[in-house]
Design a protein around this motif. Structure first.
Motif, mmCIF file in Angstrom:
data_model
loop_
_atom_site.group_PDB
_atom_site.id
_atom_site.type_symbol
_atom_site.label_atom_id
_atom_site.label_comp_id
_atom_site.label_asym_id
_atom_site.label_seq_id
_atom_site.Cartn_x
_atom_site.Cartn_y
_atom_site.Cartn_z
ATOM 1 N N VAL A 91 0.857 -1.193 0.000
ATOM 2 C CA VAL A 91 0.000 0.000 0.000
ATOM 3 C C VAL A 91 0.889 1.237 0.000
ATOM 4 C CG1 VAL A 91 -1.842 -1.211 1.214
ATOM 5 C CG2 VAL A 91 -0.148 0.090 2.524
ATOM 6 N N PRO A 92 0.361 2.370 -0.416
ATOM 7 C CA PRO A 92 1.178 3.591 -0.418
ATOM 8 C C PRO A 92 1.703 3.923 0.971
ATOM 9 C CG PRO A 92 -0.829 3.912 -1.686
ATOM 10 C CD PRO A 92 -0.984 2.595 -0.984
ATOM 11 N N ASP A 93 2.968 4.308 1.013
ATOM 12 C CA ASP A 93 3.613 4.753 2.247
ATOM 13 C C ASP A 93 3.793 6.261 2.127
ATOM 14 O OD1 ASP A 93 5.258 5.452 4.328
ATOM 15 O OD2 ASP A 93 6.822 3.982 3.885
ATOM 16 N N PHE A 94 2.956 7.018 2.800
ATOM 17 C CA PHE A 94 2.973 8.462 2.615
ATOM 18 C C PHE A 94 4.058 9.164 3.428
ATOM 19 C CE2 PHE A 94 -1.361 7.330 1.174
ATOM 20 C CZ PHE A 94 -1.204 7.754 -0.130
ATOM 21 N N ASN A 95 5.049 8.380 3.867
ATOM 22 C CA ASN A 95 6.311 8.937 4.313
ATOM 23 C C ASN A 95 7.435 8.634 3.315
ATOM 24 O OD1 ASN A 95 5.561 10.054 6.934
ATOM 25 N ND2 ASN A 95 5.186 7.924 7.520
ATOM 26 N N ASN A 96 7.100 7.826 2.299
ATOM 27 C CA ASN A 96 8.121 7.360 1.356
ATOM 28 C C ASN A 96 7.469 7.074 0.001
ATOM 29 O OD1 ASN A 96 10.836 6.364 0.687
ATOM 30 N ND2 ASN A 96 9.888 4.347 0.672
ATOM 31 N N SER A 97 6.935 8.114 -0.608
ATOM 32 C CA SER A 97 6.134 7.941 -1.820
ATOM 33 C C SER A 97 6.427 9.044 -2.823
ATOM 34 C CB SER A 97 4.641 7.966 -1.471
ATOM 35 O OG SER A 97 4.244 9.291 -1.133
ATOM 36 N N LYS B 104 23.437 5.149 -8.769
ATOM 37 C CA LYS B 104 22.779 6.326 -8.196
ATOM 38 C C LYS B 104 21.350 6.031 -7.729
ATOM 39 C CE LYS B 104 26.254 9.038 -8.654
ATOM 40 N NZ LYS B 104 26.949 9.573 -7.449
ATOM 41 N N LEU B 105 20.963 4.777 -7.778
ATOM 42 C CA LEU B 105 19.661 4.371 -7.247
ATOM 43 C C LEU B 105 19.695 4.461 -5.728
ATOM 44 C CD1 LEU B 105 16.834 3.037 -7.553
ATOM 45 C CD2 LEU B 105 18.007 0.829 -7.541
ATOM 46 N N LEU B 106 18.847 5.317 -5.166
ATOM 47 C CA LEU B 106 18.834 5.487 -3.711
ATOM 48 C C LEU B 106 18.040 4.391 -3.018
ATOM 49 C CD1 LEU B 106 18.351 9.358 -3.343
ATOM 50 C CD2 LEU B 106 20.476 8.044 -3.349
ATOM 51 N N LYS B 107 16.793 4.200 -3.467
ATOM 52 C CA LYS B 107 15.905 3.261 -2.792
ATOM 53 C C LYS B 107 14.596 3.196 -3.557
ATOM 54 C CE LYS B 107 13.665 6.635 0.225
ATOM 55 N NZ LYS B 107 13.177 6.903 1.585
ATOM 56 N N PRO B 108 13.732 2.243 -3.208
ATOM 57 C CA PRO B 108 12.386 2.283 -3.768
ATOM 58 C C PRO B 108 11.491 3.225 -2.964
ATOM 59 C CG PRO B 108 12.642 0.321 -2.426
ATOM 60 C CD PRO B 108 13.981 1.019 -2.423
ATOM 61 N N ILE B 109 10.582 3.870 -3.651
ATOM 62 C CA ILE B 109 9.498 4.594 -3.009
ATOM 63 C C ILE B 109 8.197 4.042 -3.571
ATOM 64 C CG2 ILE B 109 10.849 6.662 -2.539
ATOM 65 C CD1 ILE B 109 9.616 7.980 -4.983
ATOM 66 N N THR B 110 7.093 4.324 -2.925
ATOM 67 C CA THR B 110 5.828 3.791 -3.422
ATOM 68 C C THR B 110 5.150 4.787 -4.343
ATOM 69 O OG1 THR B 110 4.371 4.609 -1.657
ATOM 70 C CG2 THR B 110 5.507 2.518 -1.264
ATOM 71 N N SER B 111 4.402 4.223 -5.261
ATOM 72 C CA SER B 111 3.474 5.022 -6.044
ATOM 73 C C SER B 111 2.258 5.312 -5.173
ATOM 74 C CB SER B 111 3.066 4.266 -7.311
ATOM 75 O OG SER B 111 2.250 5.064 -8.141
ATOM 76 N N THR C 263 12.498 9.074 -11.613
ATOM 77 C CA THR C 263 11.564 8.151 -10.968
ATOM 78 C C THR C 263 10.572 7.655 -12.014
ATOM 79 O OG1 THR C 263 10.170 7.817 -9.004
ATOM 80 C CG2 THR C 263 9.876 9.876 -10.221
ATOM 81 N N ALA C 264 9.500 7.025 -11.555
ATOM 82 C CA ALA C 264 8.448 6.504 -12.431
ATOM 83 C C ALA C 264 7.112 6.671 -11.740
ATOM 84 C CB ALA C 264 8.696 5.035 -12.756
ATOM 85 N N ASP C 265 6.049 6.469 -12.492
ATOM 86 C CA ASP C 265 4.708 6.579 -11.923
ATOM 87 C C ASP C 265 4.195 5.247 -11.397
ATOM 88 O OD1 ASP C 265 4.678 5.614 -14.516
ATOM 89 O OD2 ASP C 265 2.963 6.795 -15.171
ATOM 90 N N GLY D 84 -2.536 -2.309 -9.709
ATOM 91 C CA GLY D 84 -2.778 -3.128 -8.536
ATOM 92 C C GLY D 84 -1.808 -2.831 -7.405
ATOM 93 N N MET D 85 -1.661 -3.795 -6.492
ATOM 94 C CA MET D 85 -0.885 -3.581 -5.273
ATOM 95 C C MET D 85 0.301 -4.533 -5.131
ATOM 96 S SD MET D 85 -3.644 -2.783 -2.267
ATOM 97 C CE MET D 85 -4.477 -1.197 -2.150
ATOM 98 N N THR D 86 0.792 -5.088 -6.233
ATOM 99 C CA THR D 86 1.983 -5.920 -6.128
ATOM 100 C C THR D 86 3.222 -5.034 -6.035
ATOM 101 O OG1 THR D 86 2.363 -6.031 -8.519
ATOM 102 C CG2 THR D 86 0.877 -7.677 -7.563
ATOM 103 N N LYS D 87 4.327 -5.626 -5.604
ATOM 104 C CA LYS D 87 5.586 -4.880 -5.545
ATOM 105 C C LYS D 87 5.993 -4.376 -6.922
ATOM 106 C CE LYS D 87 7.641 -7.123 -1.486
ATOM 107 N NZ LYS D 87 8.790 -7.938 -0.988
ATOM 108 N N ASP D 88 5.768 -5.213 -7.938
ATOM 109 C CA ASP D 88 6.160 -4.815 -9.289
ATOM 110 C C ASP D 88 5.421 -3.565 -9.752
ATOM 111 O OD1 ASP D 88 8.020 -6.828 -9.672
ATOM 112 O OD2 ASP D 88 6.592 -8.207 -10.576
ATOM 113 N N GLU D 89 4.196 -3.400 -9.301
ATOM 114 C CA GLU D 89 3.404 -2.242 -9.721
ATOM 115 C C GLU D 89 3.585 -1.031 -8.813
ATOM 116 O OE1 GLU D 89 -0.787 -3.947 -11.080
ATOM 117 O OE2 GLU D 89 0.119 -5.128 -9.459
ATOM 118 N N MET D 90 3.692 -1.276 -7.521
ATOM 119 C CA MET D 90 3.635 -0.191 -6.541
ATOM 120 C C MET D 90 4.986 0.465 -6.232
ATOM 121 S SD MET D 90 0.634 0.734 -5.446
ATOM 122 C CE MET D 90 1.173 1.609 -3.969
ATOM 123 N N LEU D 91 6.080 -0.261 -6.411
ATOM 124 C CA LEU D 91 7.383 0.299 -6.077
ATOM 125 C C LEU D 91 8.040 0.914 -7.304
ATOM 126 C CD1 LEU D 91 8.872 -2.437 -3.713
ATOM 127 C CD2 LEU D 91 7.613 -0.355 -3.107
#
Length: 385
Positions: free
Chosen positions: A3-9, A69-76, A252-254, A371-378
């Motif tokens: 699910v979206p992490d609104f501290n890391n999105s 230079k990839l820092l980390k994943p964030i959520t969509s 980044t990406a959407d 949807g809500m898979t890692k492949d879609e959301m991160l």
């Protein structure tokens, strides 16, 4: 499920850019991005690669300077789809605040089921409006870039130069339109060299080729990966032309992608009684469709879902999602409730639920998102500066 992490999105990325330019955001900034360094930069470039999920990037990016230079994943945001996520990036608002809730949106104002970004009916290519003023009575969006206090530029696909949605969100920005992927780097160079009032500059750029090919062919075909290599090459050209002492590049990406085989494409007509439970066609996204129920049909609807769809999906009432803050924080738009229905069916990895209106041709797609898979959301957060 992610699910979206609104501290890391994506919204926190936008909040970081807002902080750099001294404008307010109700979301916190990302601690991984160097705020003080960004404030000292003369130029900031934000490049959004449509459909480039974090898992995809991590697996297929070349072992290169870019990957380092990839820092980390964030959520969509949710749904993890372009209409929702790009709107959040360019307004700083969550889906429940901006109320663009998917590709297919019921517009109570028009009594119509729409494709929201071209702002056309689902069954037609005829636009509801031919100007951005009337269109924005539906969108109700304000261009965040107008608050930055610097010269802003949109380096964007030329075919969207007169698109009402784009015109609204780019606000007072200078517009540099391009046709091909390899046009992006020279136009960014032109924007950087434009000396309007000798001000600081914010440059937004976007490429949708990876999204297009992933939808058509799938997200891991040779053609898709070859195009991803071309994208990396163009990014490297951008890196080589900028002065990292005075310019920062954020990439980044959407959303990301999953592939769905034909055998896993379910349709409303496949399930006896389901159509009769619905007062409208399914809205939103095939990976997370919104269900508008007929009065008195809730019990039957849930029984049908349990019998036919429960092995392949999860069912959520809208109120449950709002309580869990899945659609965002802060005040809910007055338009939001009309645009999400009563329930959301979140499909499991590898499945979609399709529905069409009369005169609408079913899209023959392989790749999907929403949807809500890692492949879609991160999505990746890449910083070069």
């Amino acid at each position: 499920m992610i699910v979206p992490d609104f501290n890391n999105s994506l919204l926190n990325l936008t909040a970081t850019i807002c902080e750099v330019y001294g404008c307010k955001s109700s979301y916190s900034s990302l601690p991984n991005l160097p705020i003080d360094e960004l404030k000292d930069k003369r130029n900031i470039i934000l490049l959004v690669i449509d459909g480039m999920g974090y898992n995809f990037f991590s697996q297929f990016a070349k072992e290169s300077f870019l990957k380092s230079k990839l820092l980390k994943p964030i959520t969509s945001v949710f749904p993890s789809t372009t209409a929702v996520a790009i709107t959040s990036i360019l307004t700083g608002l969550s889906p429940q605040e901006h109320a663009l809730t998917g590709w297919f949106v019921y517009l109570k104002e028009l009594g119509s089921v729409s494709q929201i970004l071209p702002l056309i009916p689902r069954y037609s290519q005829n636009m509801y409006f031919d100007n951005d003023i009337d269109s924005n009575n539906i969108y109700n969006l304000k261009p965040l870039v107008n608050n930055f206090g610097v010269d802003t530029y949109f380096v964007h696909l030329d075919k969207y130069s007169d698109d009402n949605y784009q015109k609204i969100l780019r606000g007072d920005s200078f517009y540099y339109g391009f046709k091909e992927l390899t046009d992006i780097s020279p136009l960014i160079k032109d924007a950087l060299n434009d000396n309007n009032n000798n001000k600081k500059k914010f440059i937004y750029s976007y490429w949708n080729g990876l999204d297009n090919i992933s939808h058509r062919l799938g997200c891991k075909t040779d053609d898709t990966l070859n195009h991803f290599s071309e994208i990396q090459n163009e990014i490297n050209r951008i890196i080589n032309l900028i002065n990292l002492e005075d310019t920062a590049l954020i990439i980044t990406a959407d959303h990301g992608f999953i592939d769905v085989p034909d055998s896993n494409k379910f349709r409303v007509k496949d399930f006896p009684g389901l159509r009769e439970c619905l007062v409208l066609p399914l809205m939103g996204e095939p990976r997370s469709p919104y269900c508008y129920l007929r009065s008195g049909k809730e019990k039957l609807f849930k029984e049908i879902w349990e019998k036919y769809l429960s092995p392949y999906s999860n069912l959520f009432h809208i109120d449950e999602m709002l309580e869990k803050k899945i659609f965002g924080l802060n005040e809910i738009s007055a338009k939001f409730a009309d645009r999400v229905g009563d329930y959301v069916i979140v499909m499991n990895d590898g499945y979609v639920l399709l529905d069409n209106v009369m005169l609408e041709k079913e899209m023959n797609l392989t790749g999907y998102h929403g949807g809500m898979t890692k492949d879609e959301m991160l999505v990746p957060l890449i910083y070069i500066g």
